[in-house]
Scaffold this motif. Structure first.
Motif, short mmCIF file in Angstrom:
data_model
loop_
_atom_site.label_atom_id
_atom_site.label_comp_id
_atom_site.label_asym_id
_atom_site.label_seq_id
_atom_site.Cartn_x
_atom_site.Cartn_y
_atom_site.Cartn_z
N GLU A 15 0.91 -1.19 -0.06
CA GLU A 15 -0.18 0.09 -0.15
C GLU A 15 0.83 1.29 -0.05
O GLU A 15 0.46 2.34 -0.12
CB GLU A 15 -0.99 -0.18 1.13
N ILE A 16 2.16 1.12 0.23
CA ILE A 16 3.28 2.11 0.23
C ILE A 16 3.70 2.23 -1.05
O ILE A 16 3.98 3.48 -1.70
CB ILE A 16 4.27 2.14 1.26
N ALA A 17 3.95 1.22 -1.72
CA ALA A 17 4.78 1.37 -3.04
C ALA A 17 3.93 2.03 -4.25
O ALA A 17 4.92 2.61 -5.04
CB ALA A 17 5.00 -0.15 -3.52
N PRO A 18 2.92 2.13 -4.48
CA PRO A 18 2.39 2.80 -5.59
C PRO A 18 2.37 4.47 -5.61
O PRO A 18 2.74 4.98 -6.42
CB PRO A 18 0.75 2.62 -5.31
N LEU A 19 2.77 4.83 -4.22
CA LEU A 19 3.21 6.18 -4.17
C LEU A 19 4.48 6.52 -4.75
O LEU A 19 4.74 7.54 -5.37
CB LEU A 19 3.15 6.84 -2.67
N PHE A 20 5.53 5.40 -4.69
CA PHE A 20 6.87 5.61 -5.16
C PHE A 20 6.48 5.82 -6.89
O PHE A 20 7.12 6.44 -7.39
CB PHE A 20 7.64 4.38 -4.85
N VAL A 21 5.74 4.75 -7.18
CA VAL A 21 5.65 4.75 -8.59
C VAL A 21 4.96 5.96 -9.17
O VAL A 21 5.46 6.53 -10.24
CB VAL A 21 4.49 3.46 -8.90
#
Length: 252
Positions: free
Chosen positions: A222-228
Motif C-alpha cells: 500500500e506504500i509502493a504505489p506512491l513511489f511509482v
C-alpha cells in the motif's frame, strides 16, 4: 495504465526491506529498469535475482559519501542515465530521551538524514543531464508527529521533510522534483524497536486501534504505489510535498 515508467532509469536504496522491495517491484512492473542498493550484499543480490533482468544490485553503505557516490556512478553506468532516485534506506531506534545514547542519535541522523544529502548531491548532475527528474525521500509520520520513545527518530525524519522542501525549491528551475513519503504504521520488521519500546505486539495493536482512524497498519504494497506515482510523469507538477500514508492519523 501499464507502462507508466517505460524507459525510466531508477536507483533505489534500502531495497531489501518490505517497502523498498515492493517499490522496486512496482517500478519494474511499470516498465522501469532499477538499480537497487543496500548494505546487505547477499540479500540484495537475492532481491535483484528475484526481480529479474530489469534489476541490478550495487552494495552501498549510505553513511559513507564515497559509497553513495559509487552507487550512483555504477548505477548510472548500468542504466545509461538517471531519471529518478528513491532514497528508502532507514534506521529505527527507540527509547526514552533520558537514557538515549549519543551513538544511537548519531546513527539515526547518519542513515535517516545525512544519507539523503549524499544521494541527492551525487544524483543531481545526472538528473540535470536528463533534463528533468524526481527525487523521492523516505520520511515518516514520526517526522510530522512524534511520540514517546521516538524523539530521536522523529527528529531525524523531520529533518528529511525540511530537506525535501528546501531542495525542491532549489531544484525547481532544473525541472527536478523532490518529494517525501511519510508512512505511519506499516507491517514490517523495521518497526520492531518501536514495538519493543511499547511493550510488544499486543500493546502495539491496542495503540494502533486507538490512534489510527482506519484501525489497522498498512502493508508495504500500500506504500509502493506512491513511489511509482512520484517517479512517473503523472506527478510532473508535484514537488516540495510530504505525503502521508498513515490511515488518517495526521490530518493537520
Amino acid at each position: 495504465m501499464a507502462g507508466r515508467l517505460s524507459g525510466k532509469r531508477i536507483i533505489i536504496t534500502g531495497a531489501i526491506g518490505n517497502i523498498g522491495k515492493e517499490a522496486a517491484r512496482g517500478f519494474i512492473a511499470e516498465g522501469a529498469r532499477v538499480v537497487i542498493g543496500d548494505i546487505a550484499e547477499e540479500a540484495g543480490r537475492a532481491v535483484a535475482s528475484e526481480l529479474g533482468e530489469a534489476a541490478h544490485f550495487v552494495q552501498v553503505d549510505v553513511t559513507s559519501e564515497a559509497s553513495v557516490a559509487n552507487l550512483i556512478a555504477r548505477g548510472v553506468e548500468w542504466l545509461g542515465g538517471l531519471d529518478a532516485l528513491a532514497q528508502n534506506a532507514g534506521l529505527q531506534r527507540s527509547g526514552a530521551i533520558d537514557g538515549f545514547e549519543q551513538a544511537n542519535w548519531d546513527a539515526l541522523f547518519a542513515v535517516n538524514a545525512r544519507a539523503h544529502f549524499f544521494g541527492a548531491k551525487h544524483a543531481i548532475p545526472h538528473l540535470q543531464r536528463s533534463g528533468k527528474g524526481s527525487i523521492i525521500n523516505m520520511s515518516s509520520l514520526a517526522g510530522k508527529r512524534g511520540g514517546p520513545g521516538l524523539v530521536a527518530y522523529s527528529a531525524s525524519k523531520g529533518a528529511v521533510i525540511a530537506f525535501t522542501t528546501a531542495l525542491a525549491l532549489e531544484l525547481a528551475p532544473d525541472n527536478i522534483r523532490v518529494n517525501a513519503i511519510c508512512p505511519g504504521w506499516v507491517d514490517t520488521a523495521f518497526n520492531q524497536p518501536a514495538i519493543d519500546f511499547m511493550g510488544g505486539a499486543d500493546a502495539q495493536q491496542k495503540k494502533i486501534a486507538s490512534l489510527v482512524p482506519l484501525g489497522r497498519q498498512a502493508s508495504a504494497t500500500e506504500i509502493a504505489p506512491l513511489f511509482v506515482y512520484l517517479a512517473s510523469d503523472e506527478s510532473a507538477y508535484v514537488t516540495a510535498q510530504s505525503f502521508g500514508i498513515d490511515g488518517g492519523v495526521y490530518n493537520g
